[in-house]
Design an enzyme around this catalytic site. Structure first.
Site, mmCIF file in Angstrom:
data_model
loop_
_atom_site.group_PDB
_atom_site.id
_atom_site.type_symbol
_atom_site.label_atom_id
_atom_site.label_comp_id
_atom_site.label_asym_id
_atom_site.label_seq_id
_atom_site.Cartn_x
_atom_site.Cartn_y
_atom_site.Cartn_z
ATOM 1 N N ALA A 1 2.906 -0.371 -2.378
ATOM 2 C CA ALA A 1 2.356 0.276 -3.750
ATOM 3 C C ALA A 1 3.513 0.530 -5.100
ATOM 4 O O ALA A 1 3.708 -0.356 -6.053
ATOM 5 C CB ALA A 1 0.854 0.427 -3.769
ATOM 6 N N HIS B 1 -6.739 7.788 0.795
ATOM 7 C CA HIS B 1 -5.059 6.955 0.364
ATOM 8 C C HIS B 1 -5.424 5.925 2.215
ATOM 9 O O HIS B 1 -4.341 4.944 1.760
ATOM 10 C CB HIS B 1 -4.553 8.251 1.214
ATOM 11 C CG HIS B 1 -3.320 7.723 0.694
ATOM 12 N ND1 HIS B 1 -2.592 6.898 -0.656
ATOM 13 C CD2 HIS B 1 -1.860 7.304 1.980
ATOM 14 C CE1 HIS B 1 -1.032 6.693 -0.247
ATOM 15 N NE2 HIS B 1 -0.805 6.581 0.906
ATOM 16 N N VAL C 1 0.658 -1.182 0.131
ATOM 17 C CA VAL C 1 -0.134 -0.243 0.050
ATOM 18 C C VAL C 1 1.066 1.374 0.272
ATOM 19 O O VAL C 1 1.759 1.245 0.716
ATOM 20 C CB VAL C 1 -0.573 0.089 0.926
ATOM 21 C CG1 VAL C 1 -2.103 0.823 1.186
ATOM 22 C CG2 VAL C 1 -1.532 -1.335 0.879
ATOM 23 N N SER C 2 0.223 2.023 -1.043
ATOM 24 C CA SER C 2 1.393 3.641 -0.656
ATOM 25 C C SER C 2 2.413 3.954 -1.578
ATOM 26 O O SER C 2 2.942 3.382 -2.508
ATOM 27 C CB SER C 2 0.966 4.094 0.493
ATOM 28 O OG SER C 2 1.495 5.848 1.153
ATOM 29 N N SER C 3 3.783 3.689 -0.170
ATOM 30 C CA SER C 3 4.929 3.667 -0.495
ATOM 31 C C SER C 3 5.012 2.158 -0.955
ATOM 32 O O SER C 3 5.792 1.493 -2.400
ATOM 33 C CB SER C 3 5.999 4.238 0.292
ATOM 34 O OG SER C 3 7.175 3.814 -0.586
#
Ligand code: NAG
Ligand code: NAG
Ligand code: NAG
Length: 330
Positions: free
Chosen positions: A143, A284, A139-141
């Protein structure tokens, strides 16, 4: 005095504790790791034969241990017999991943992606893992680095699943980005970086010049009201991966509403080689869908023909399947 029942349940509890697998920190040398990424590993007690390998990368301000504890992958690994690698970001200040350096965006070029690739190679050797079934998610970084791994190491990975990330190369540091490891690209985060499908594909091609082999399947998710990595990045990821597969981003093969949750819309391209989930009114803080990820990777399969449509083709002689890229190039 402890009762007999109490004593027995204590013994059983103790037996349970000592037999359960736990997160290991691998401190022995495991190959090239120029940025010193931390290597944590979860190997369930009961591995499937030729176990598949899943990389789960944490987000900014996260840790390997946090990823291990915060998600259901260890339990699912116990159930389905795959190994989980938990890399730990060496960027102590922010704990984000290197998705900006020329090194990380280049096959065997260095950066965080090479450290993670070395973990994959070491784990496959040590546990006689299935080279055709290595996957990454985050997830996020987490991803963002998943997208980087798909672009820089298409030969190692069979698939990636990216929740609230950005396209491969979107965070590339300006100018000569050699050695610029943990650059934060405000324009990309704000959704201001747009390219044509051809340009996005060119970045992926440049990561591994001359590579014409297998391309991992990709799945992306994004909340429409993402306040950290703007939703525009979702459209750019779609342009990028469809172009890599030789597909048209404007033409999903199918669109399914309210899946896996109410308000989430799935667009599927090219026989499922690329999937994009738009999560309506989600920030987010998007919810990882562990089961959906495993299904996309066919990791719930324990038999002989797992991932039979995928990398390396079915485990039978003389019947090879090709990814759309290869179809396209034939
Ligand atoms: C970028 O910088 C590196 C290290 O400073 C140097 O070795 C390399 O030649 C430069 N590349 C370009 C294209 O300027
Ligand atoms: C992104 O674009 C918007 C609209 O043009 C602009 O207001 C904003 O400052 C830009 N942000 C960054 C970080 O580039
Ligand atoms: C979006 O989510 C917010 C916060 O959960 C909620 O208050 C709002 O009603 C939602 N908007 C729509 C259009 O569903």
């Amino acid at each position: 005095m402890v009762s007999v029942q109490g004593y027995l349940s204590c013994l059983l509890w103790f037996a349970g504790v000592i037999s359960a697998a736990s997160l290991q920190h691998i401190t022995e040398p495991f190959g090239d790791n120029p940025t010193n990424v931390g290597f944590y590993l979860y190997v369930p007690d009961k591995l499937s034969p030729r176990p598949p390998v899943l990389i789960h990368t944490h987000g900014c301000h996260g840790t390997a241990e946090g990823a291990y504890k915060g998600y259901r992958f260890p339990k699912l690994a116990d159930q389905y017999g795959f190994i989980v690698i938990y890399p730990d970001s060496p960027f102590l200040e922010k704990k984000c991943w290197d998705v900006s350096s020329r090194e990380t965006l280049t096959h065997n070029g260095g950066g965080d992606s090479l450290g993670i690739a070395s973990m994959v190679r070491w784990t496959l050797d040590k546990y006689a893992g299935d080279r055709g079934r290595v996957f990454a998610t985050g997830v996020s970084s987490g991803a963002m680095i998943t997208n980087v791994l798909m672009g820089s190491y298409p030969d190692l990975f069979a698939g990636g699943s990216a929740f609230a990330g950005v396209p491969f190369g979107c965070y590339a540091a300006p100018g000569n980005n050699s050695g610029v490891y943990w650059y934060w690209d405000y324009a990309c985060a704000a959704g201001n970086v747009t390219h044509t499908p051809r340009q996005w594909k060119a970045m992926v091609d440049a990561a591994y010049p001359g590579y014409t082999g297998w391309r991992p399947k990709v799945q992306v998710f994004h909340g429409t009201v993402d306040e950290v990595l703007n939703y525009n990045n979702f459209g750019e990821e779609i342009k990028q991966w469809t172009a890599v597969f030789g597909l048209d981003y404007r033409r999903p093969a199918s669109i399914t509403e309210n899946t896996p949750k109410k308000g989430w819309t799935k667009s599927s391209y090219g026989g499922g080689w690329f999937e994009a989930f738009s999560a309506f009114n989600v920030t987010h803080n998007i919810q990882m869908q562990e089961d959906l990820v495993l299904e996309f990777f066919d990791l719930k399969c324990n038999g002989q023909d797992c991932f039979s449509w995928g990398k390396g083709g079915p485990r039978k002689p003389c019947s090879k399947r090709r990814s759309p890229v290869q179809e396209h190039r034939r």
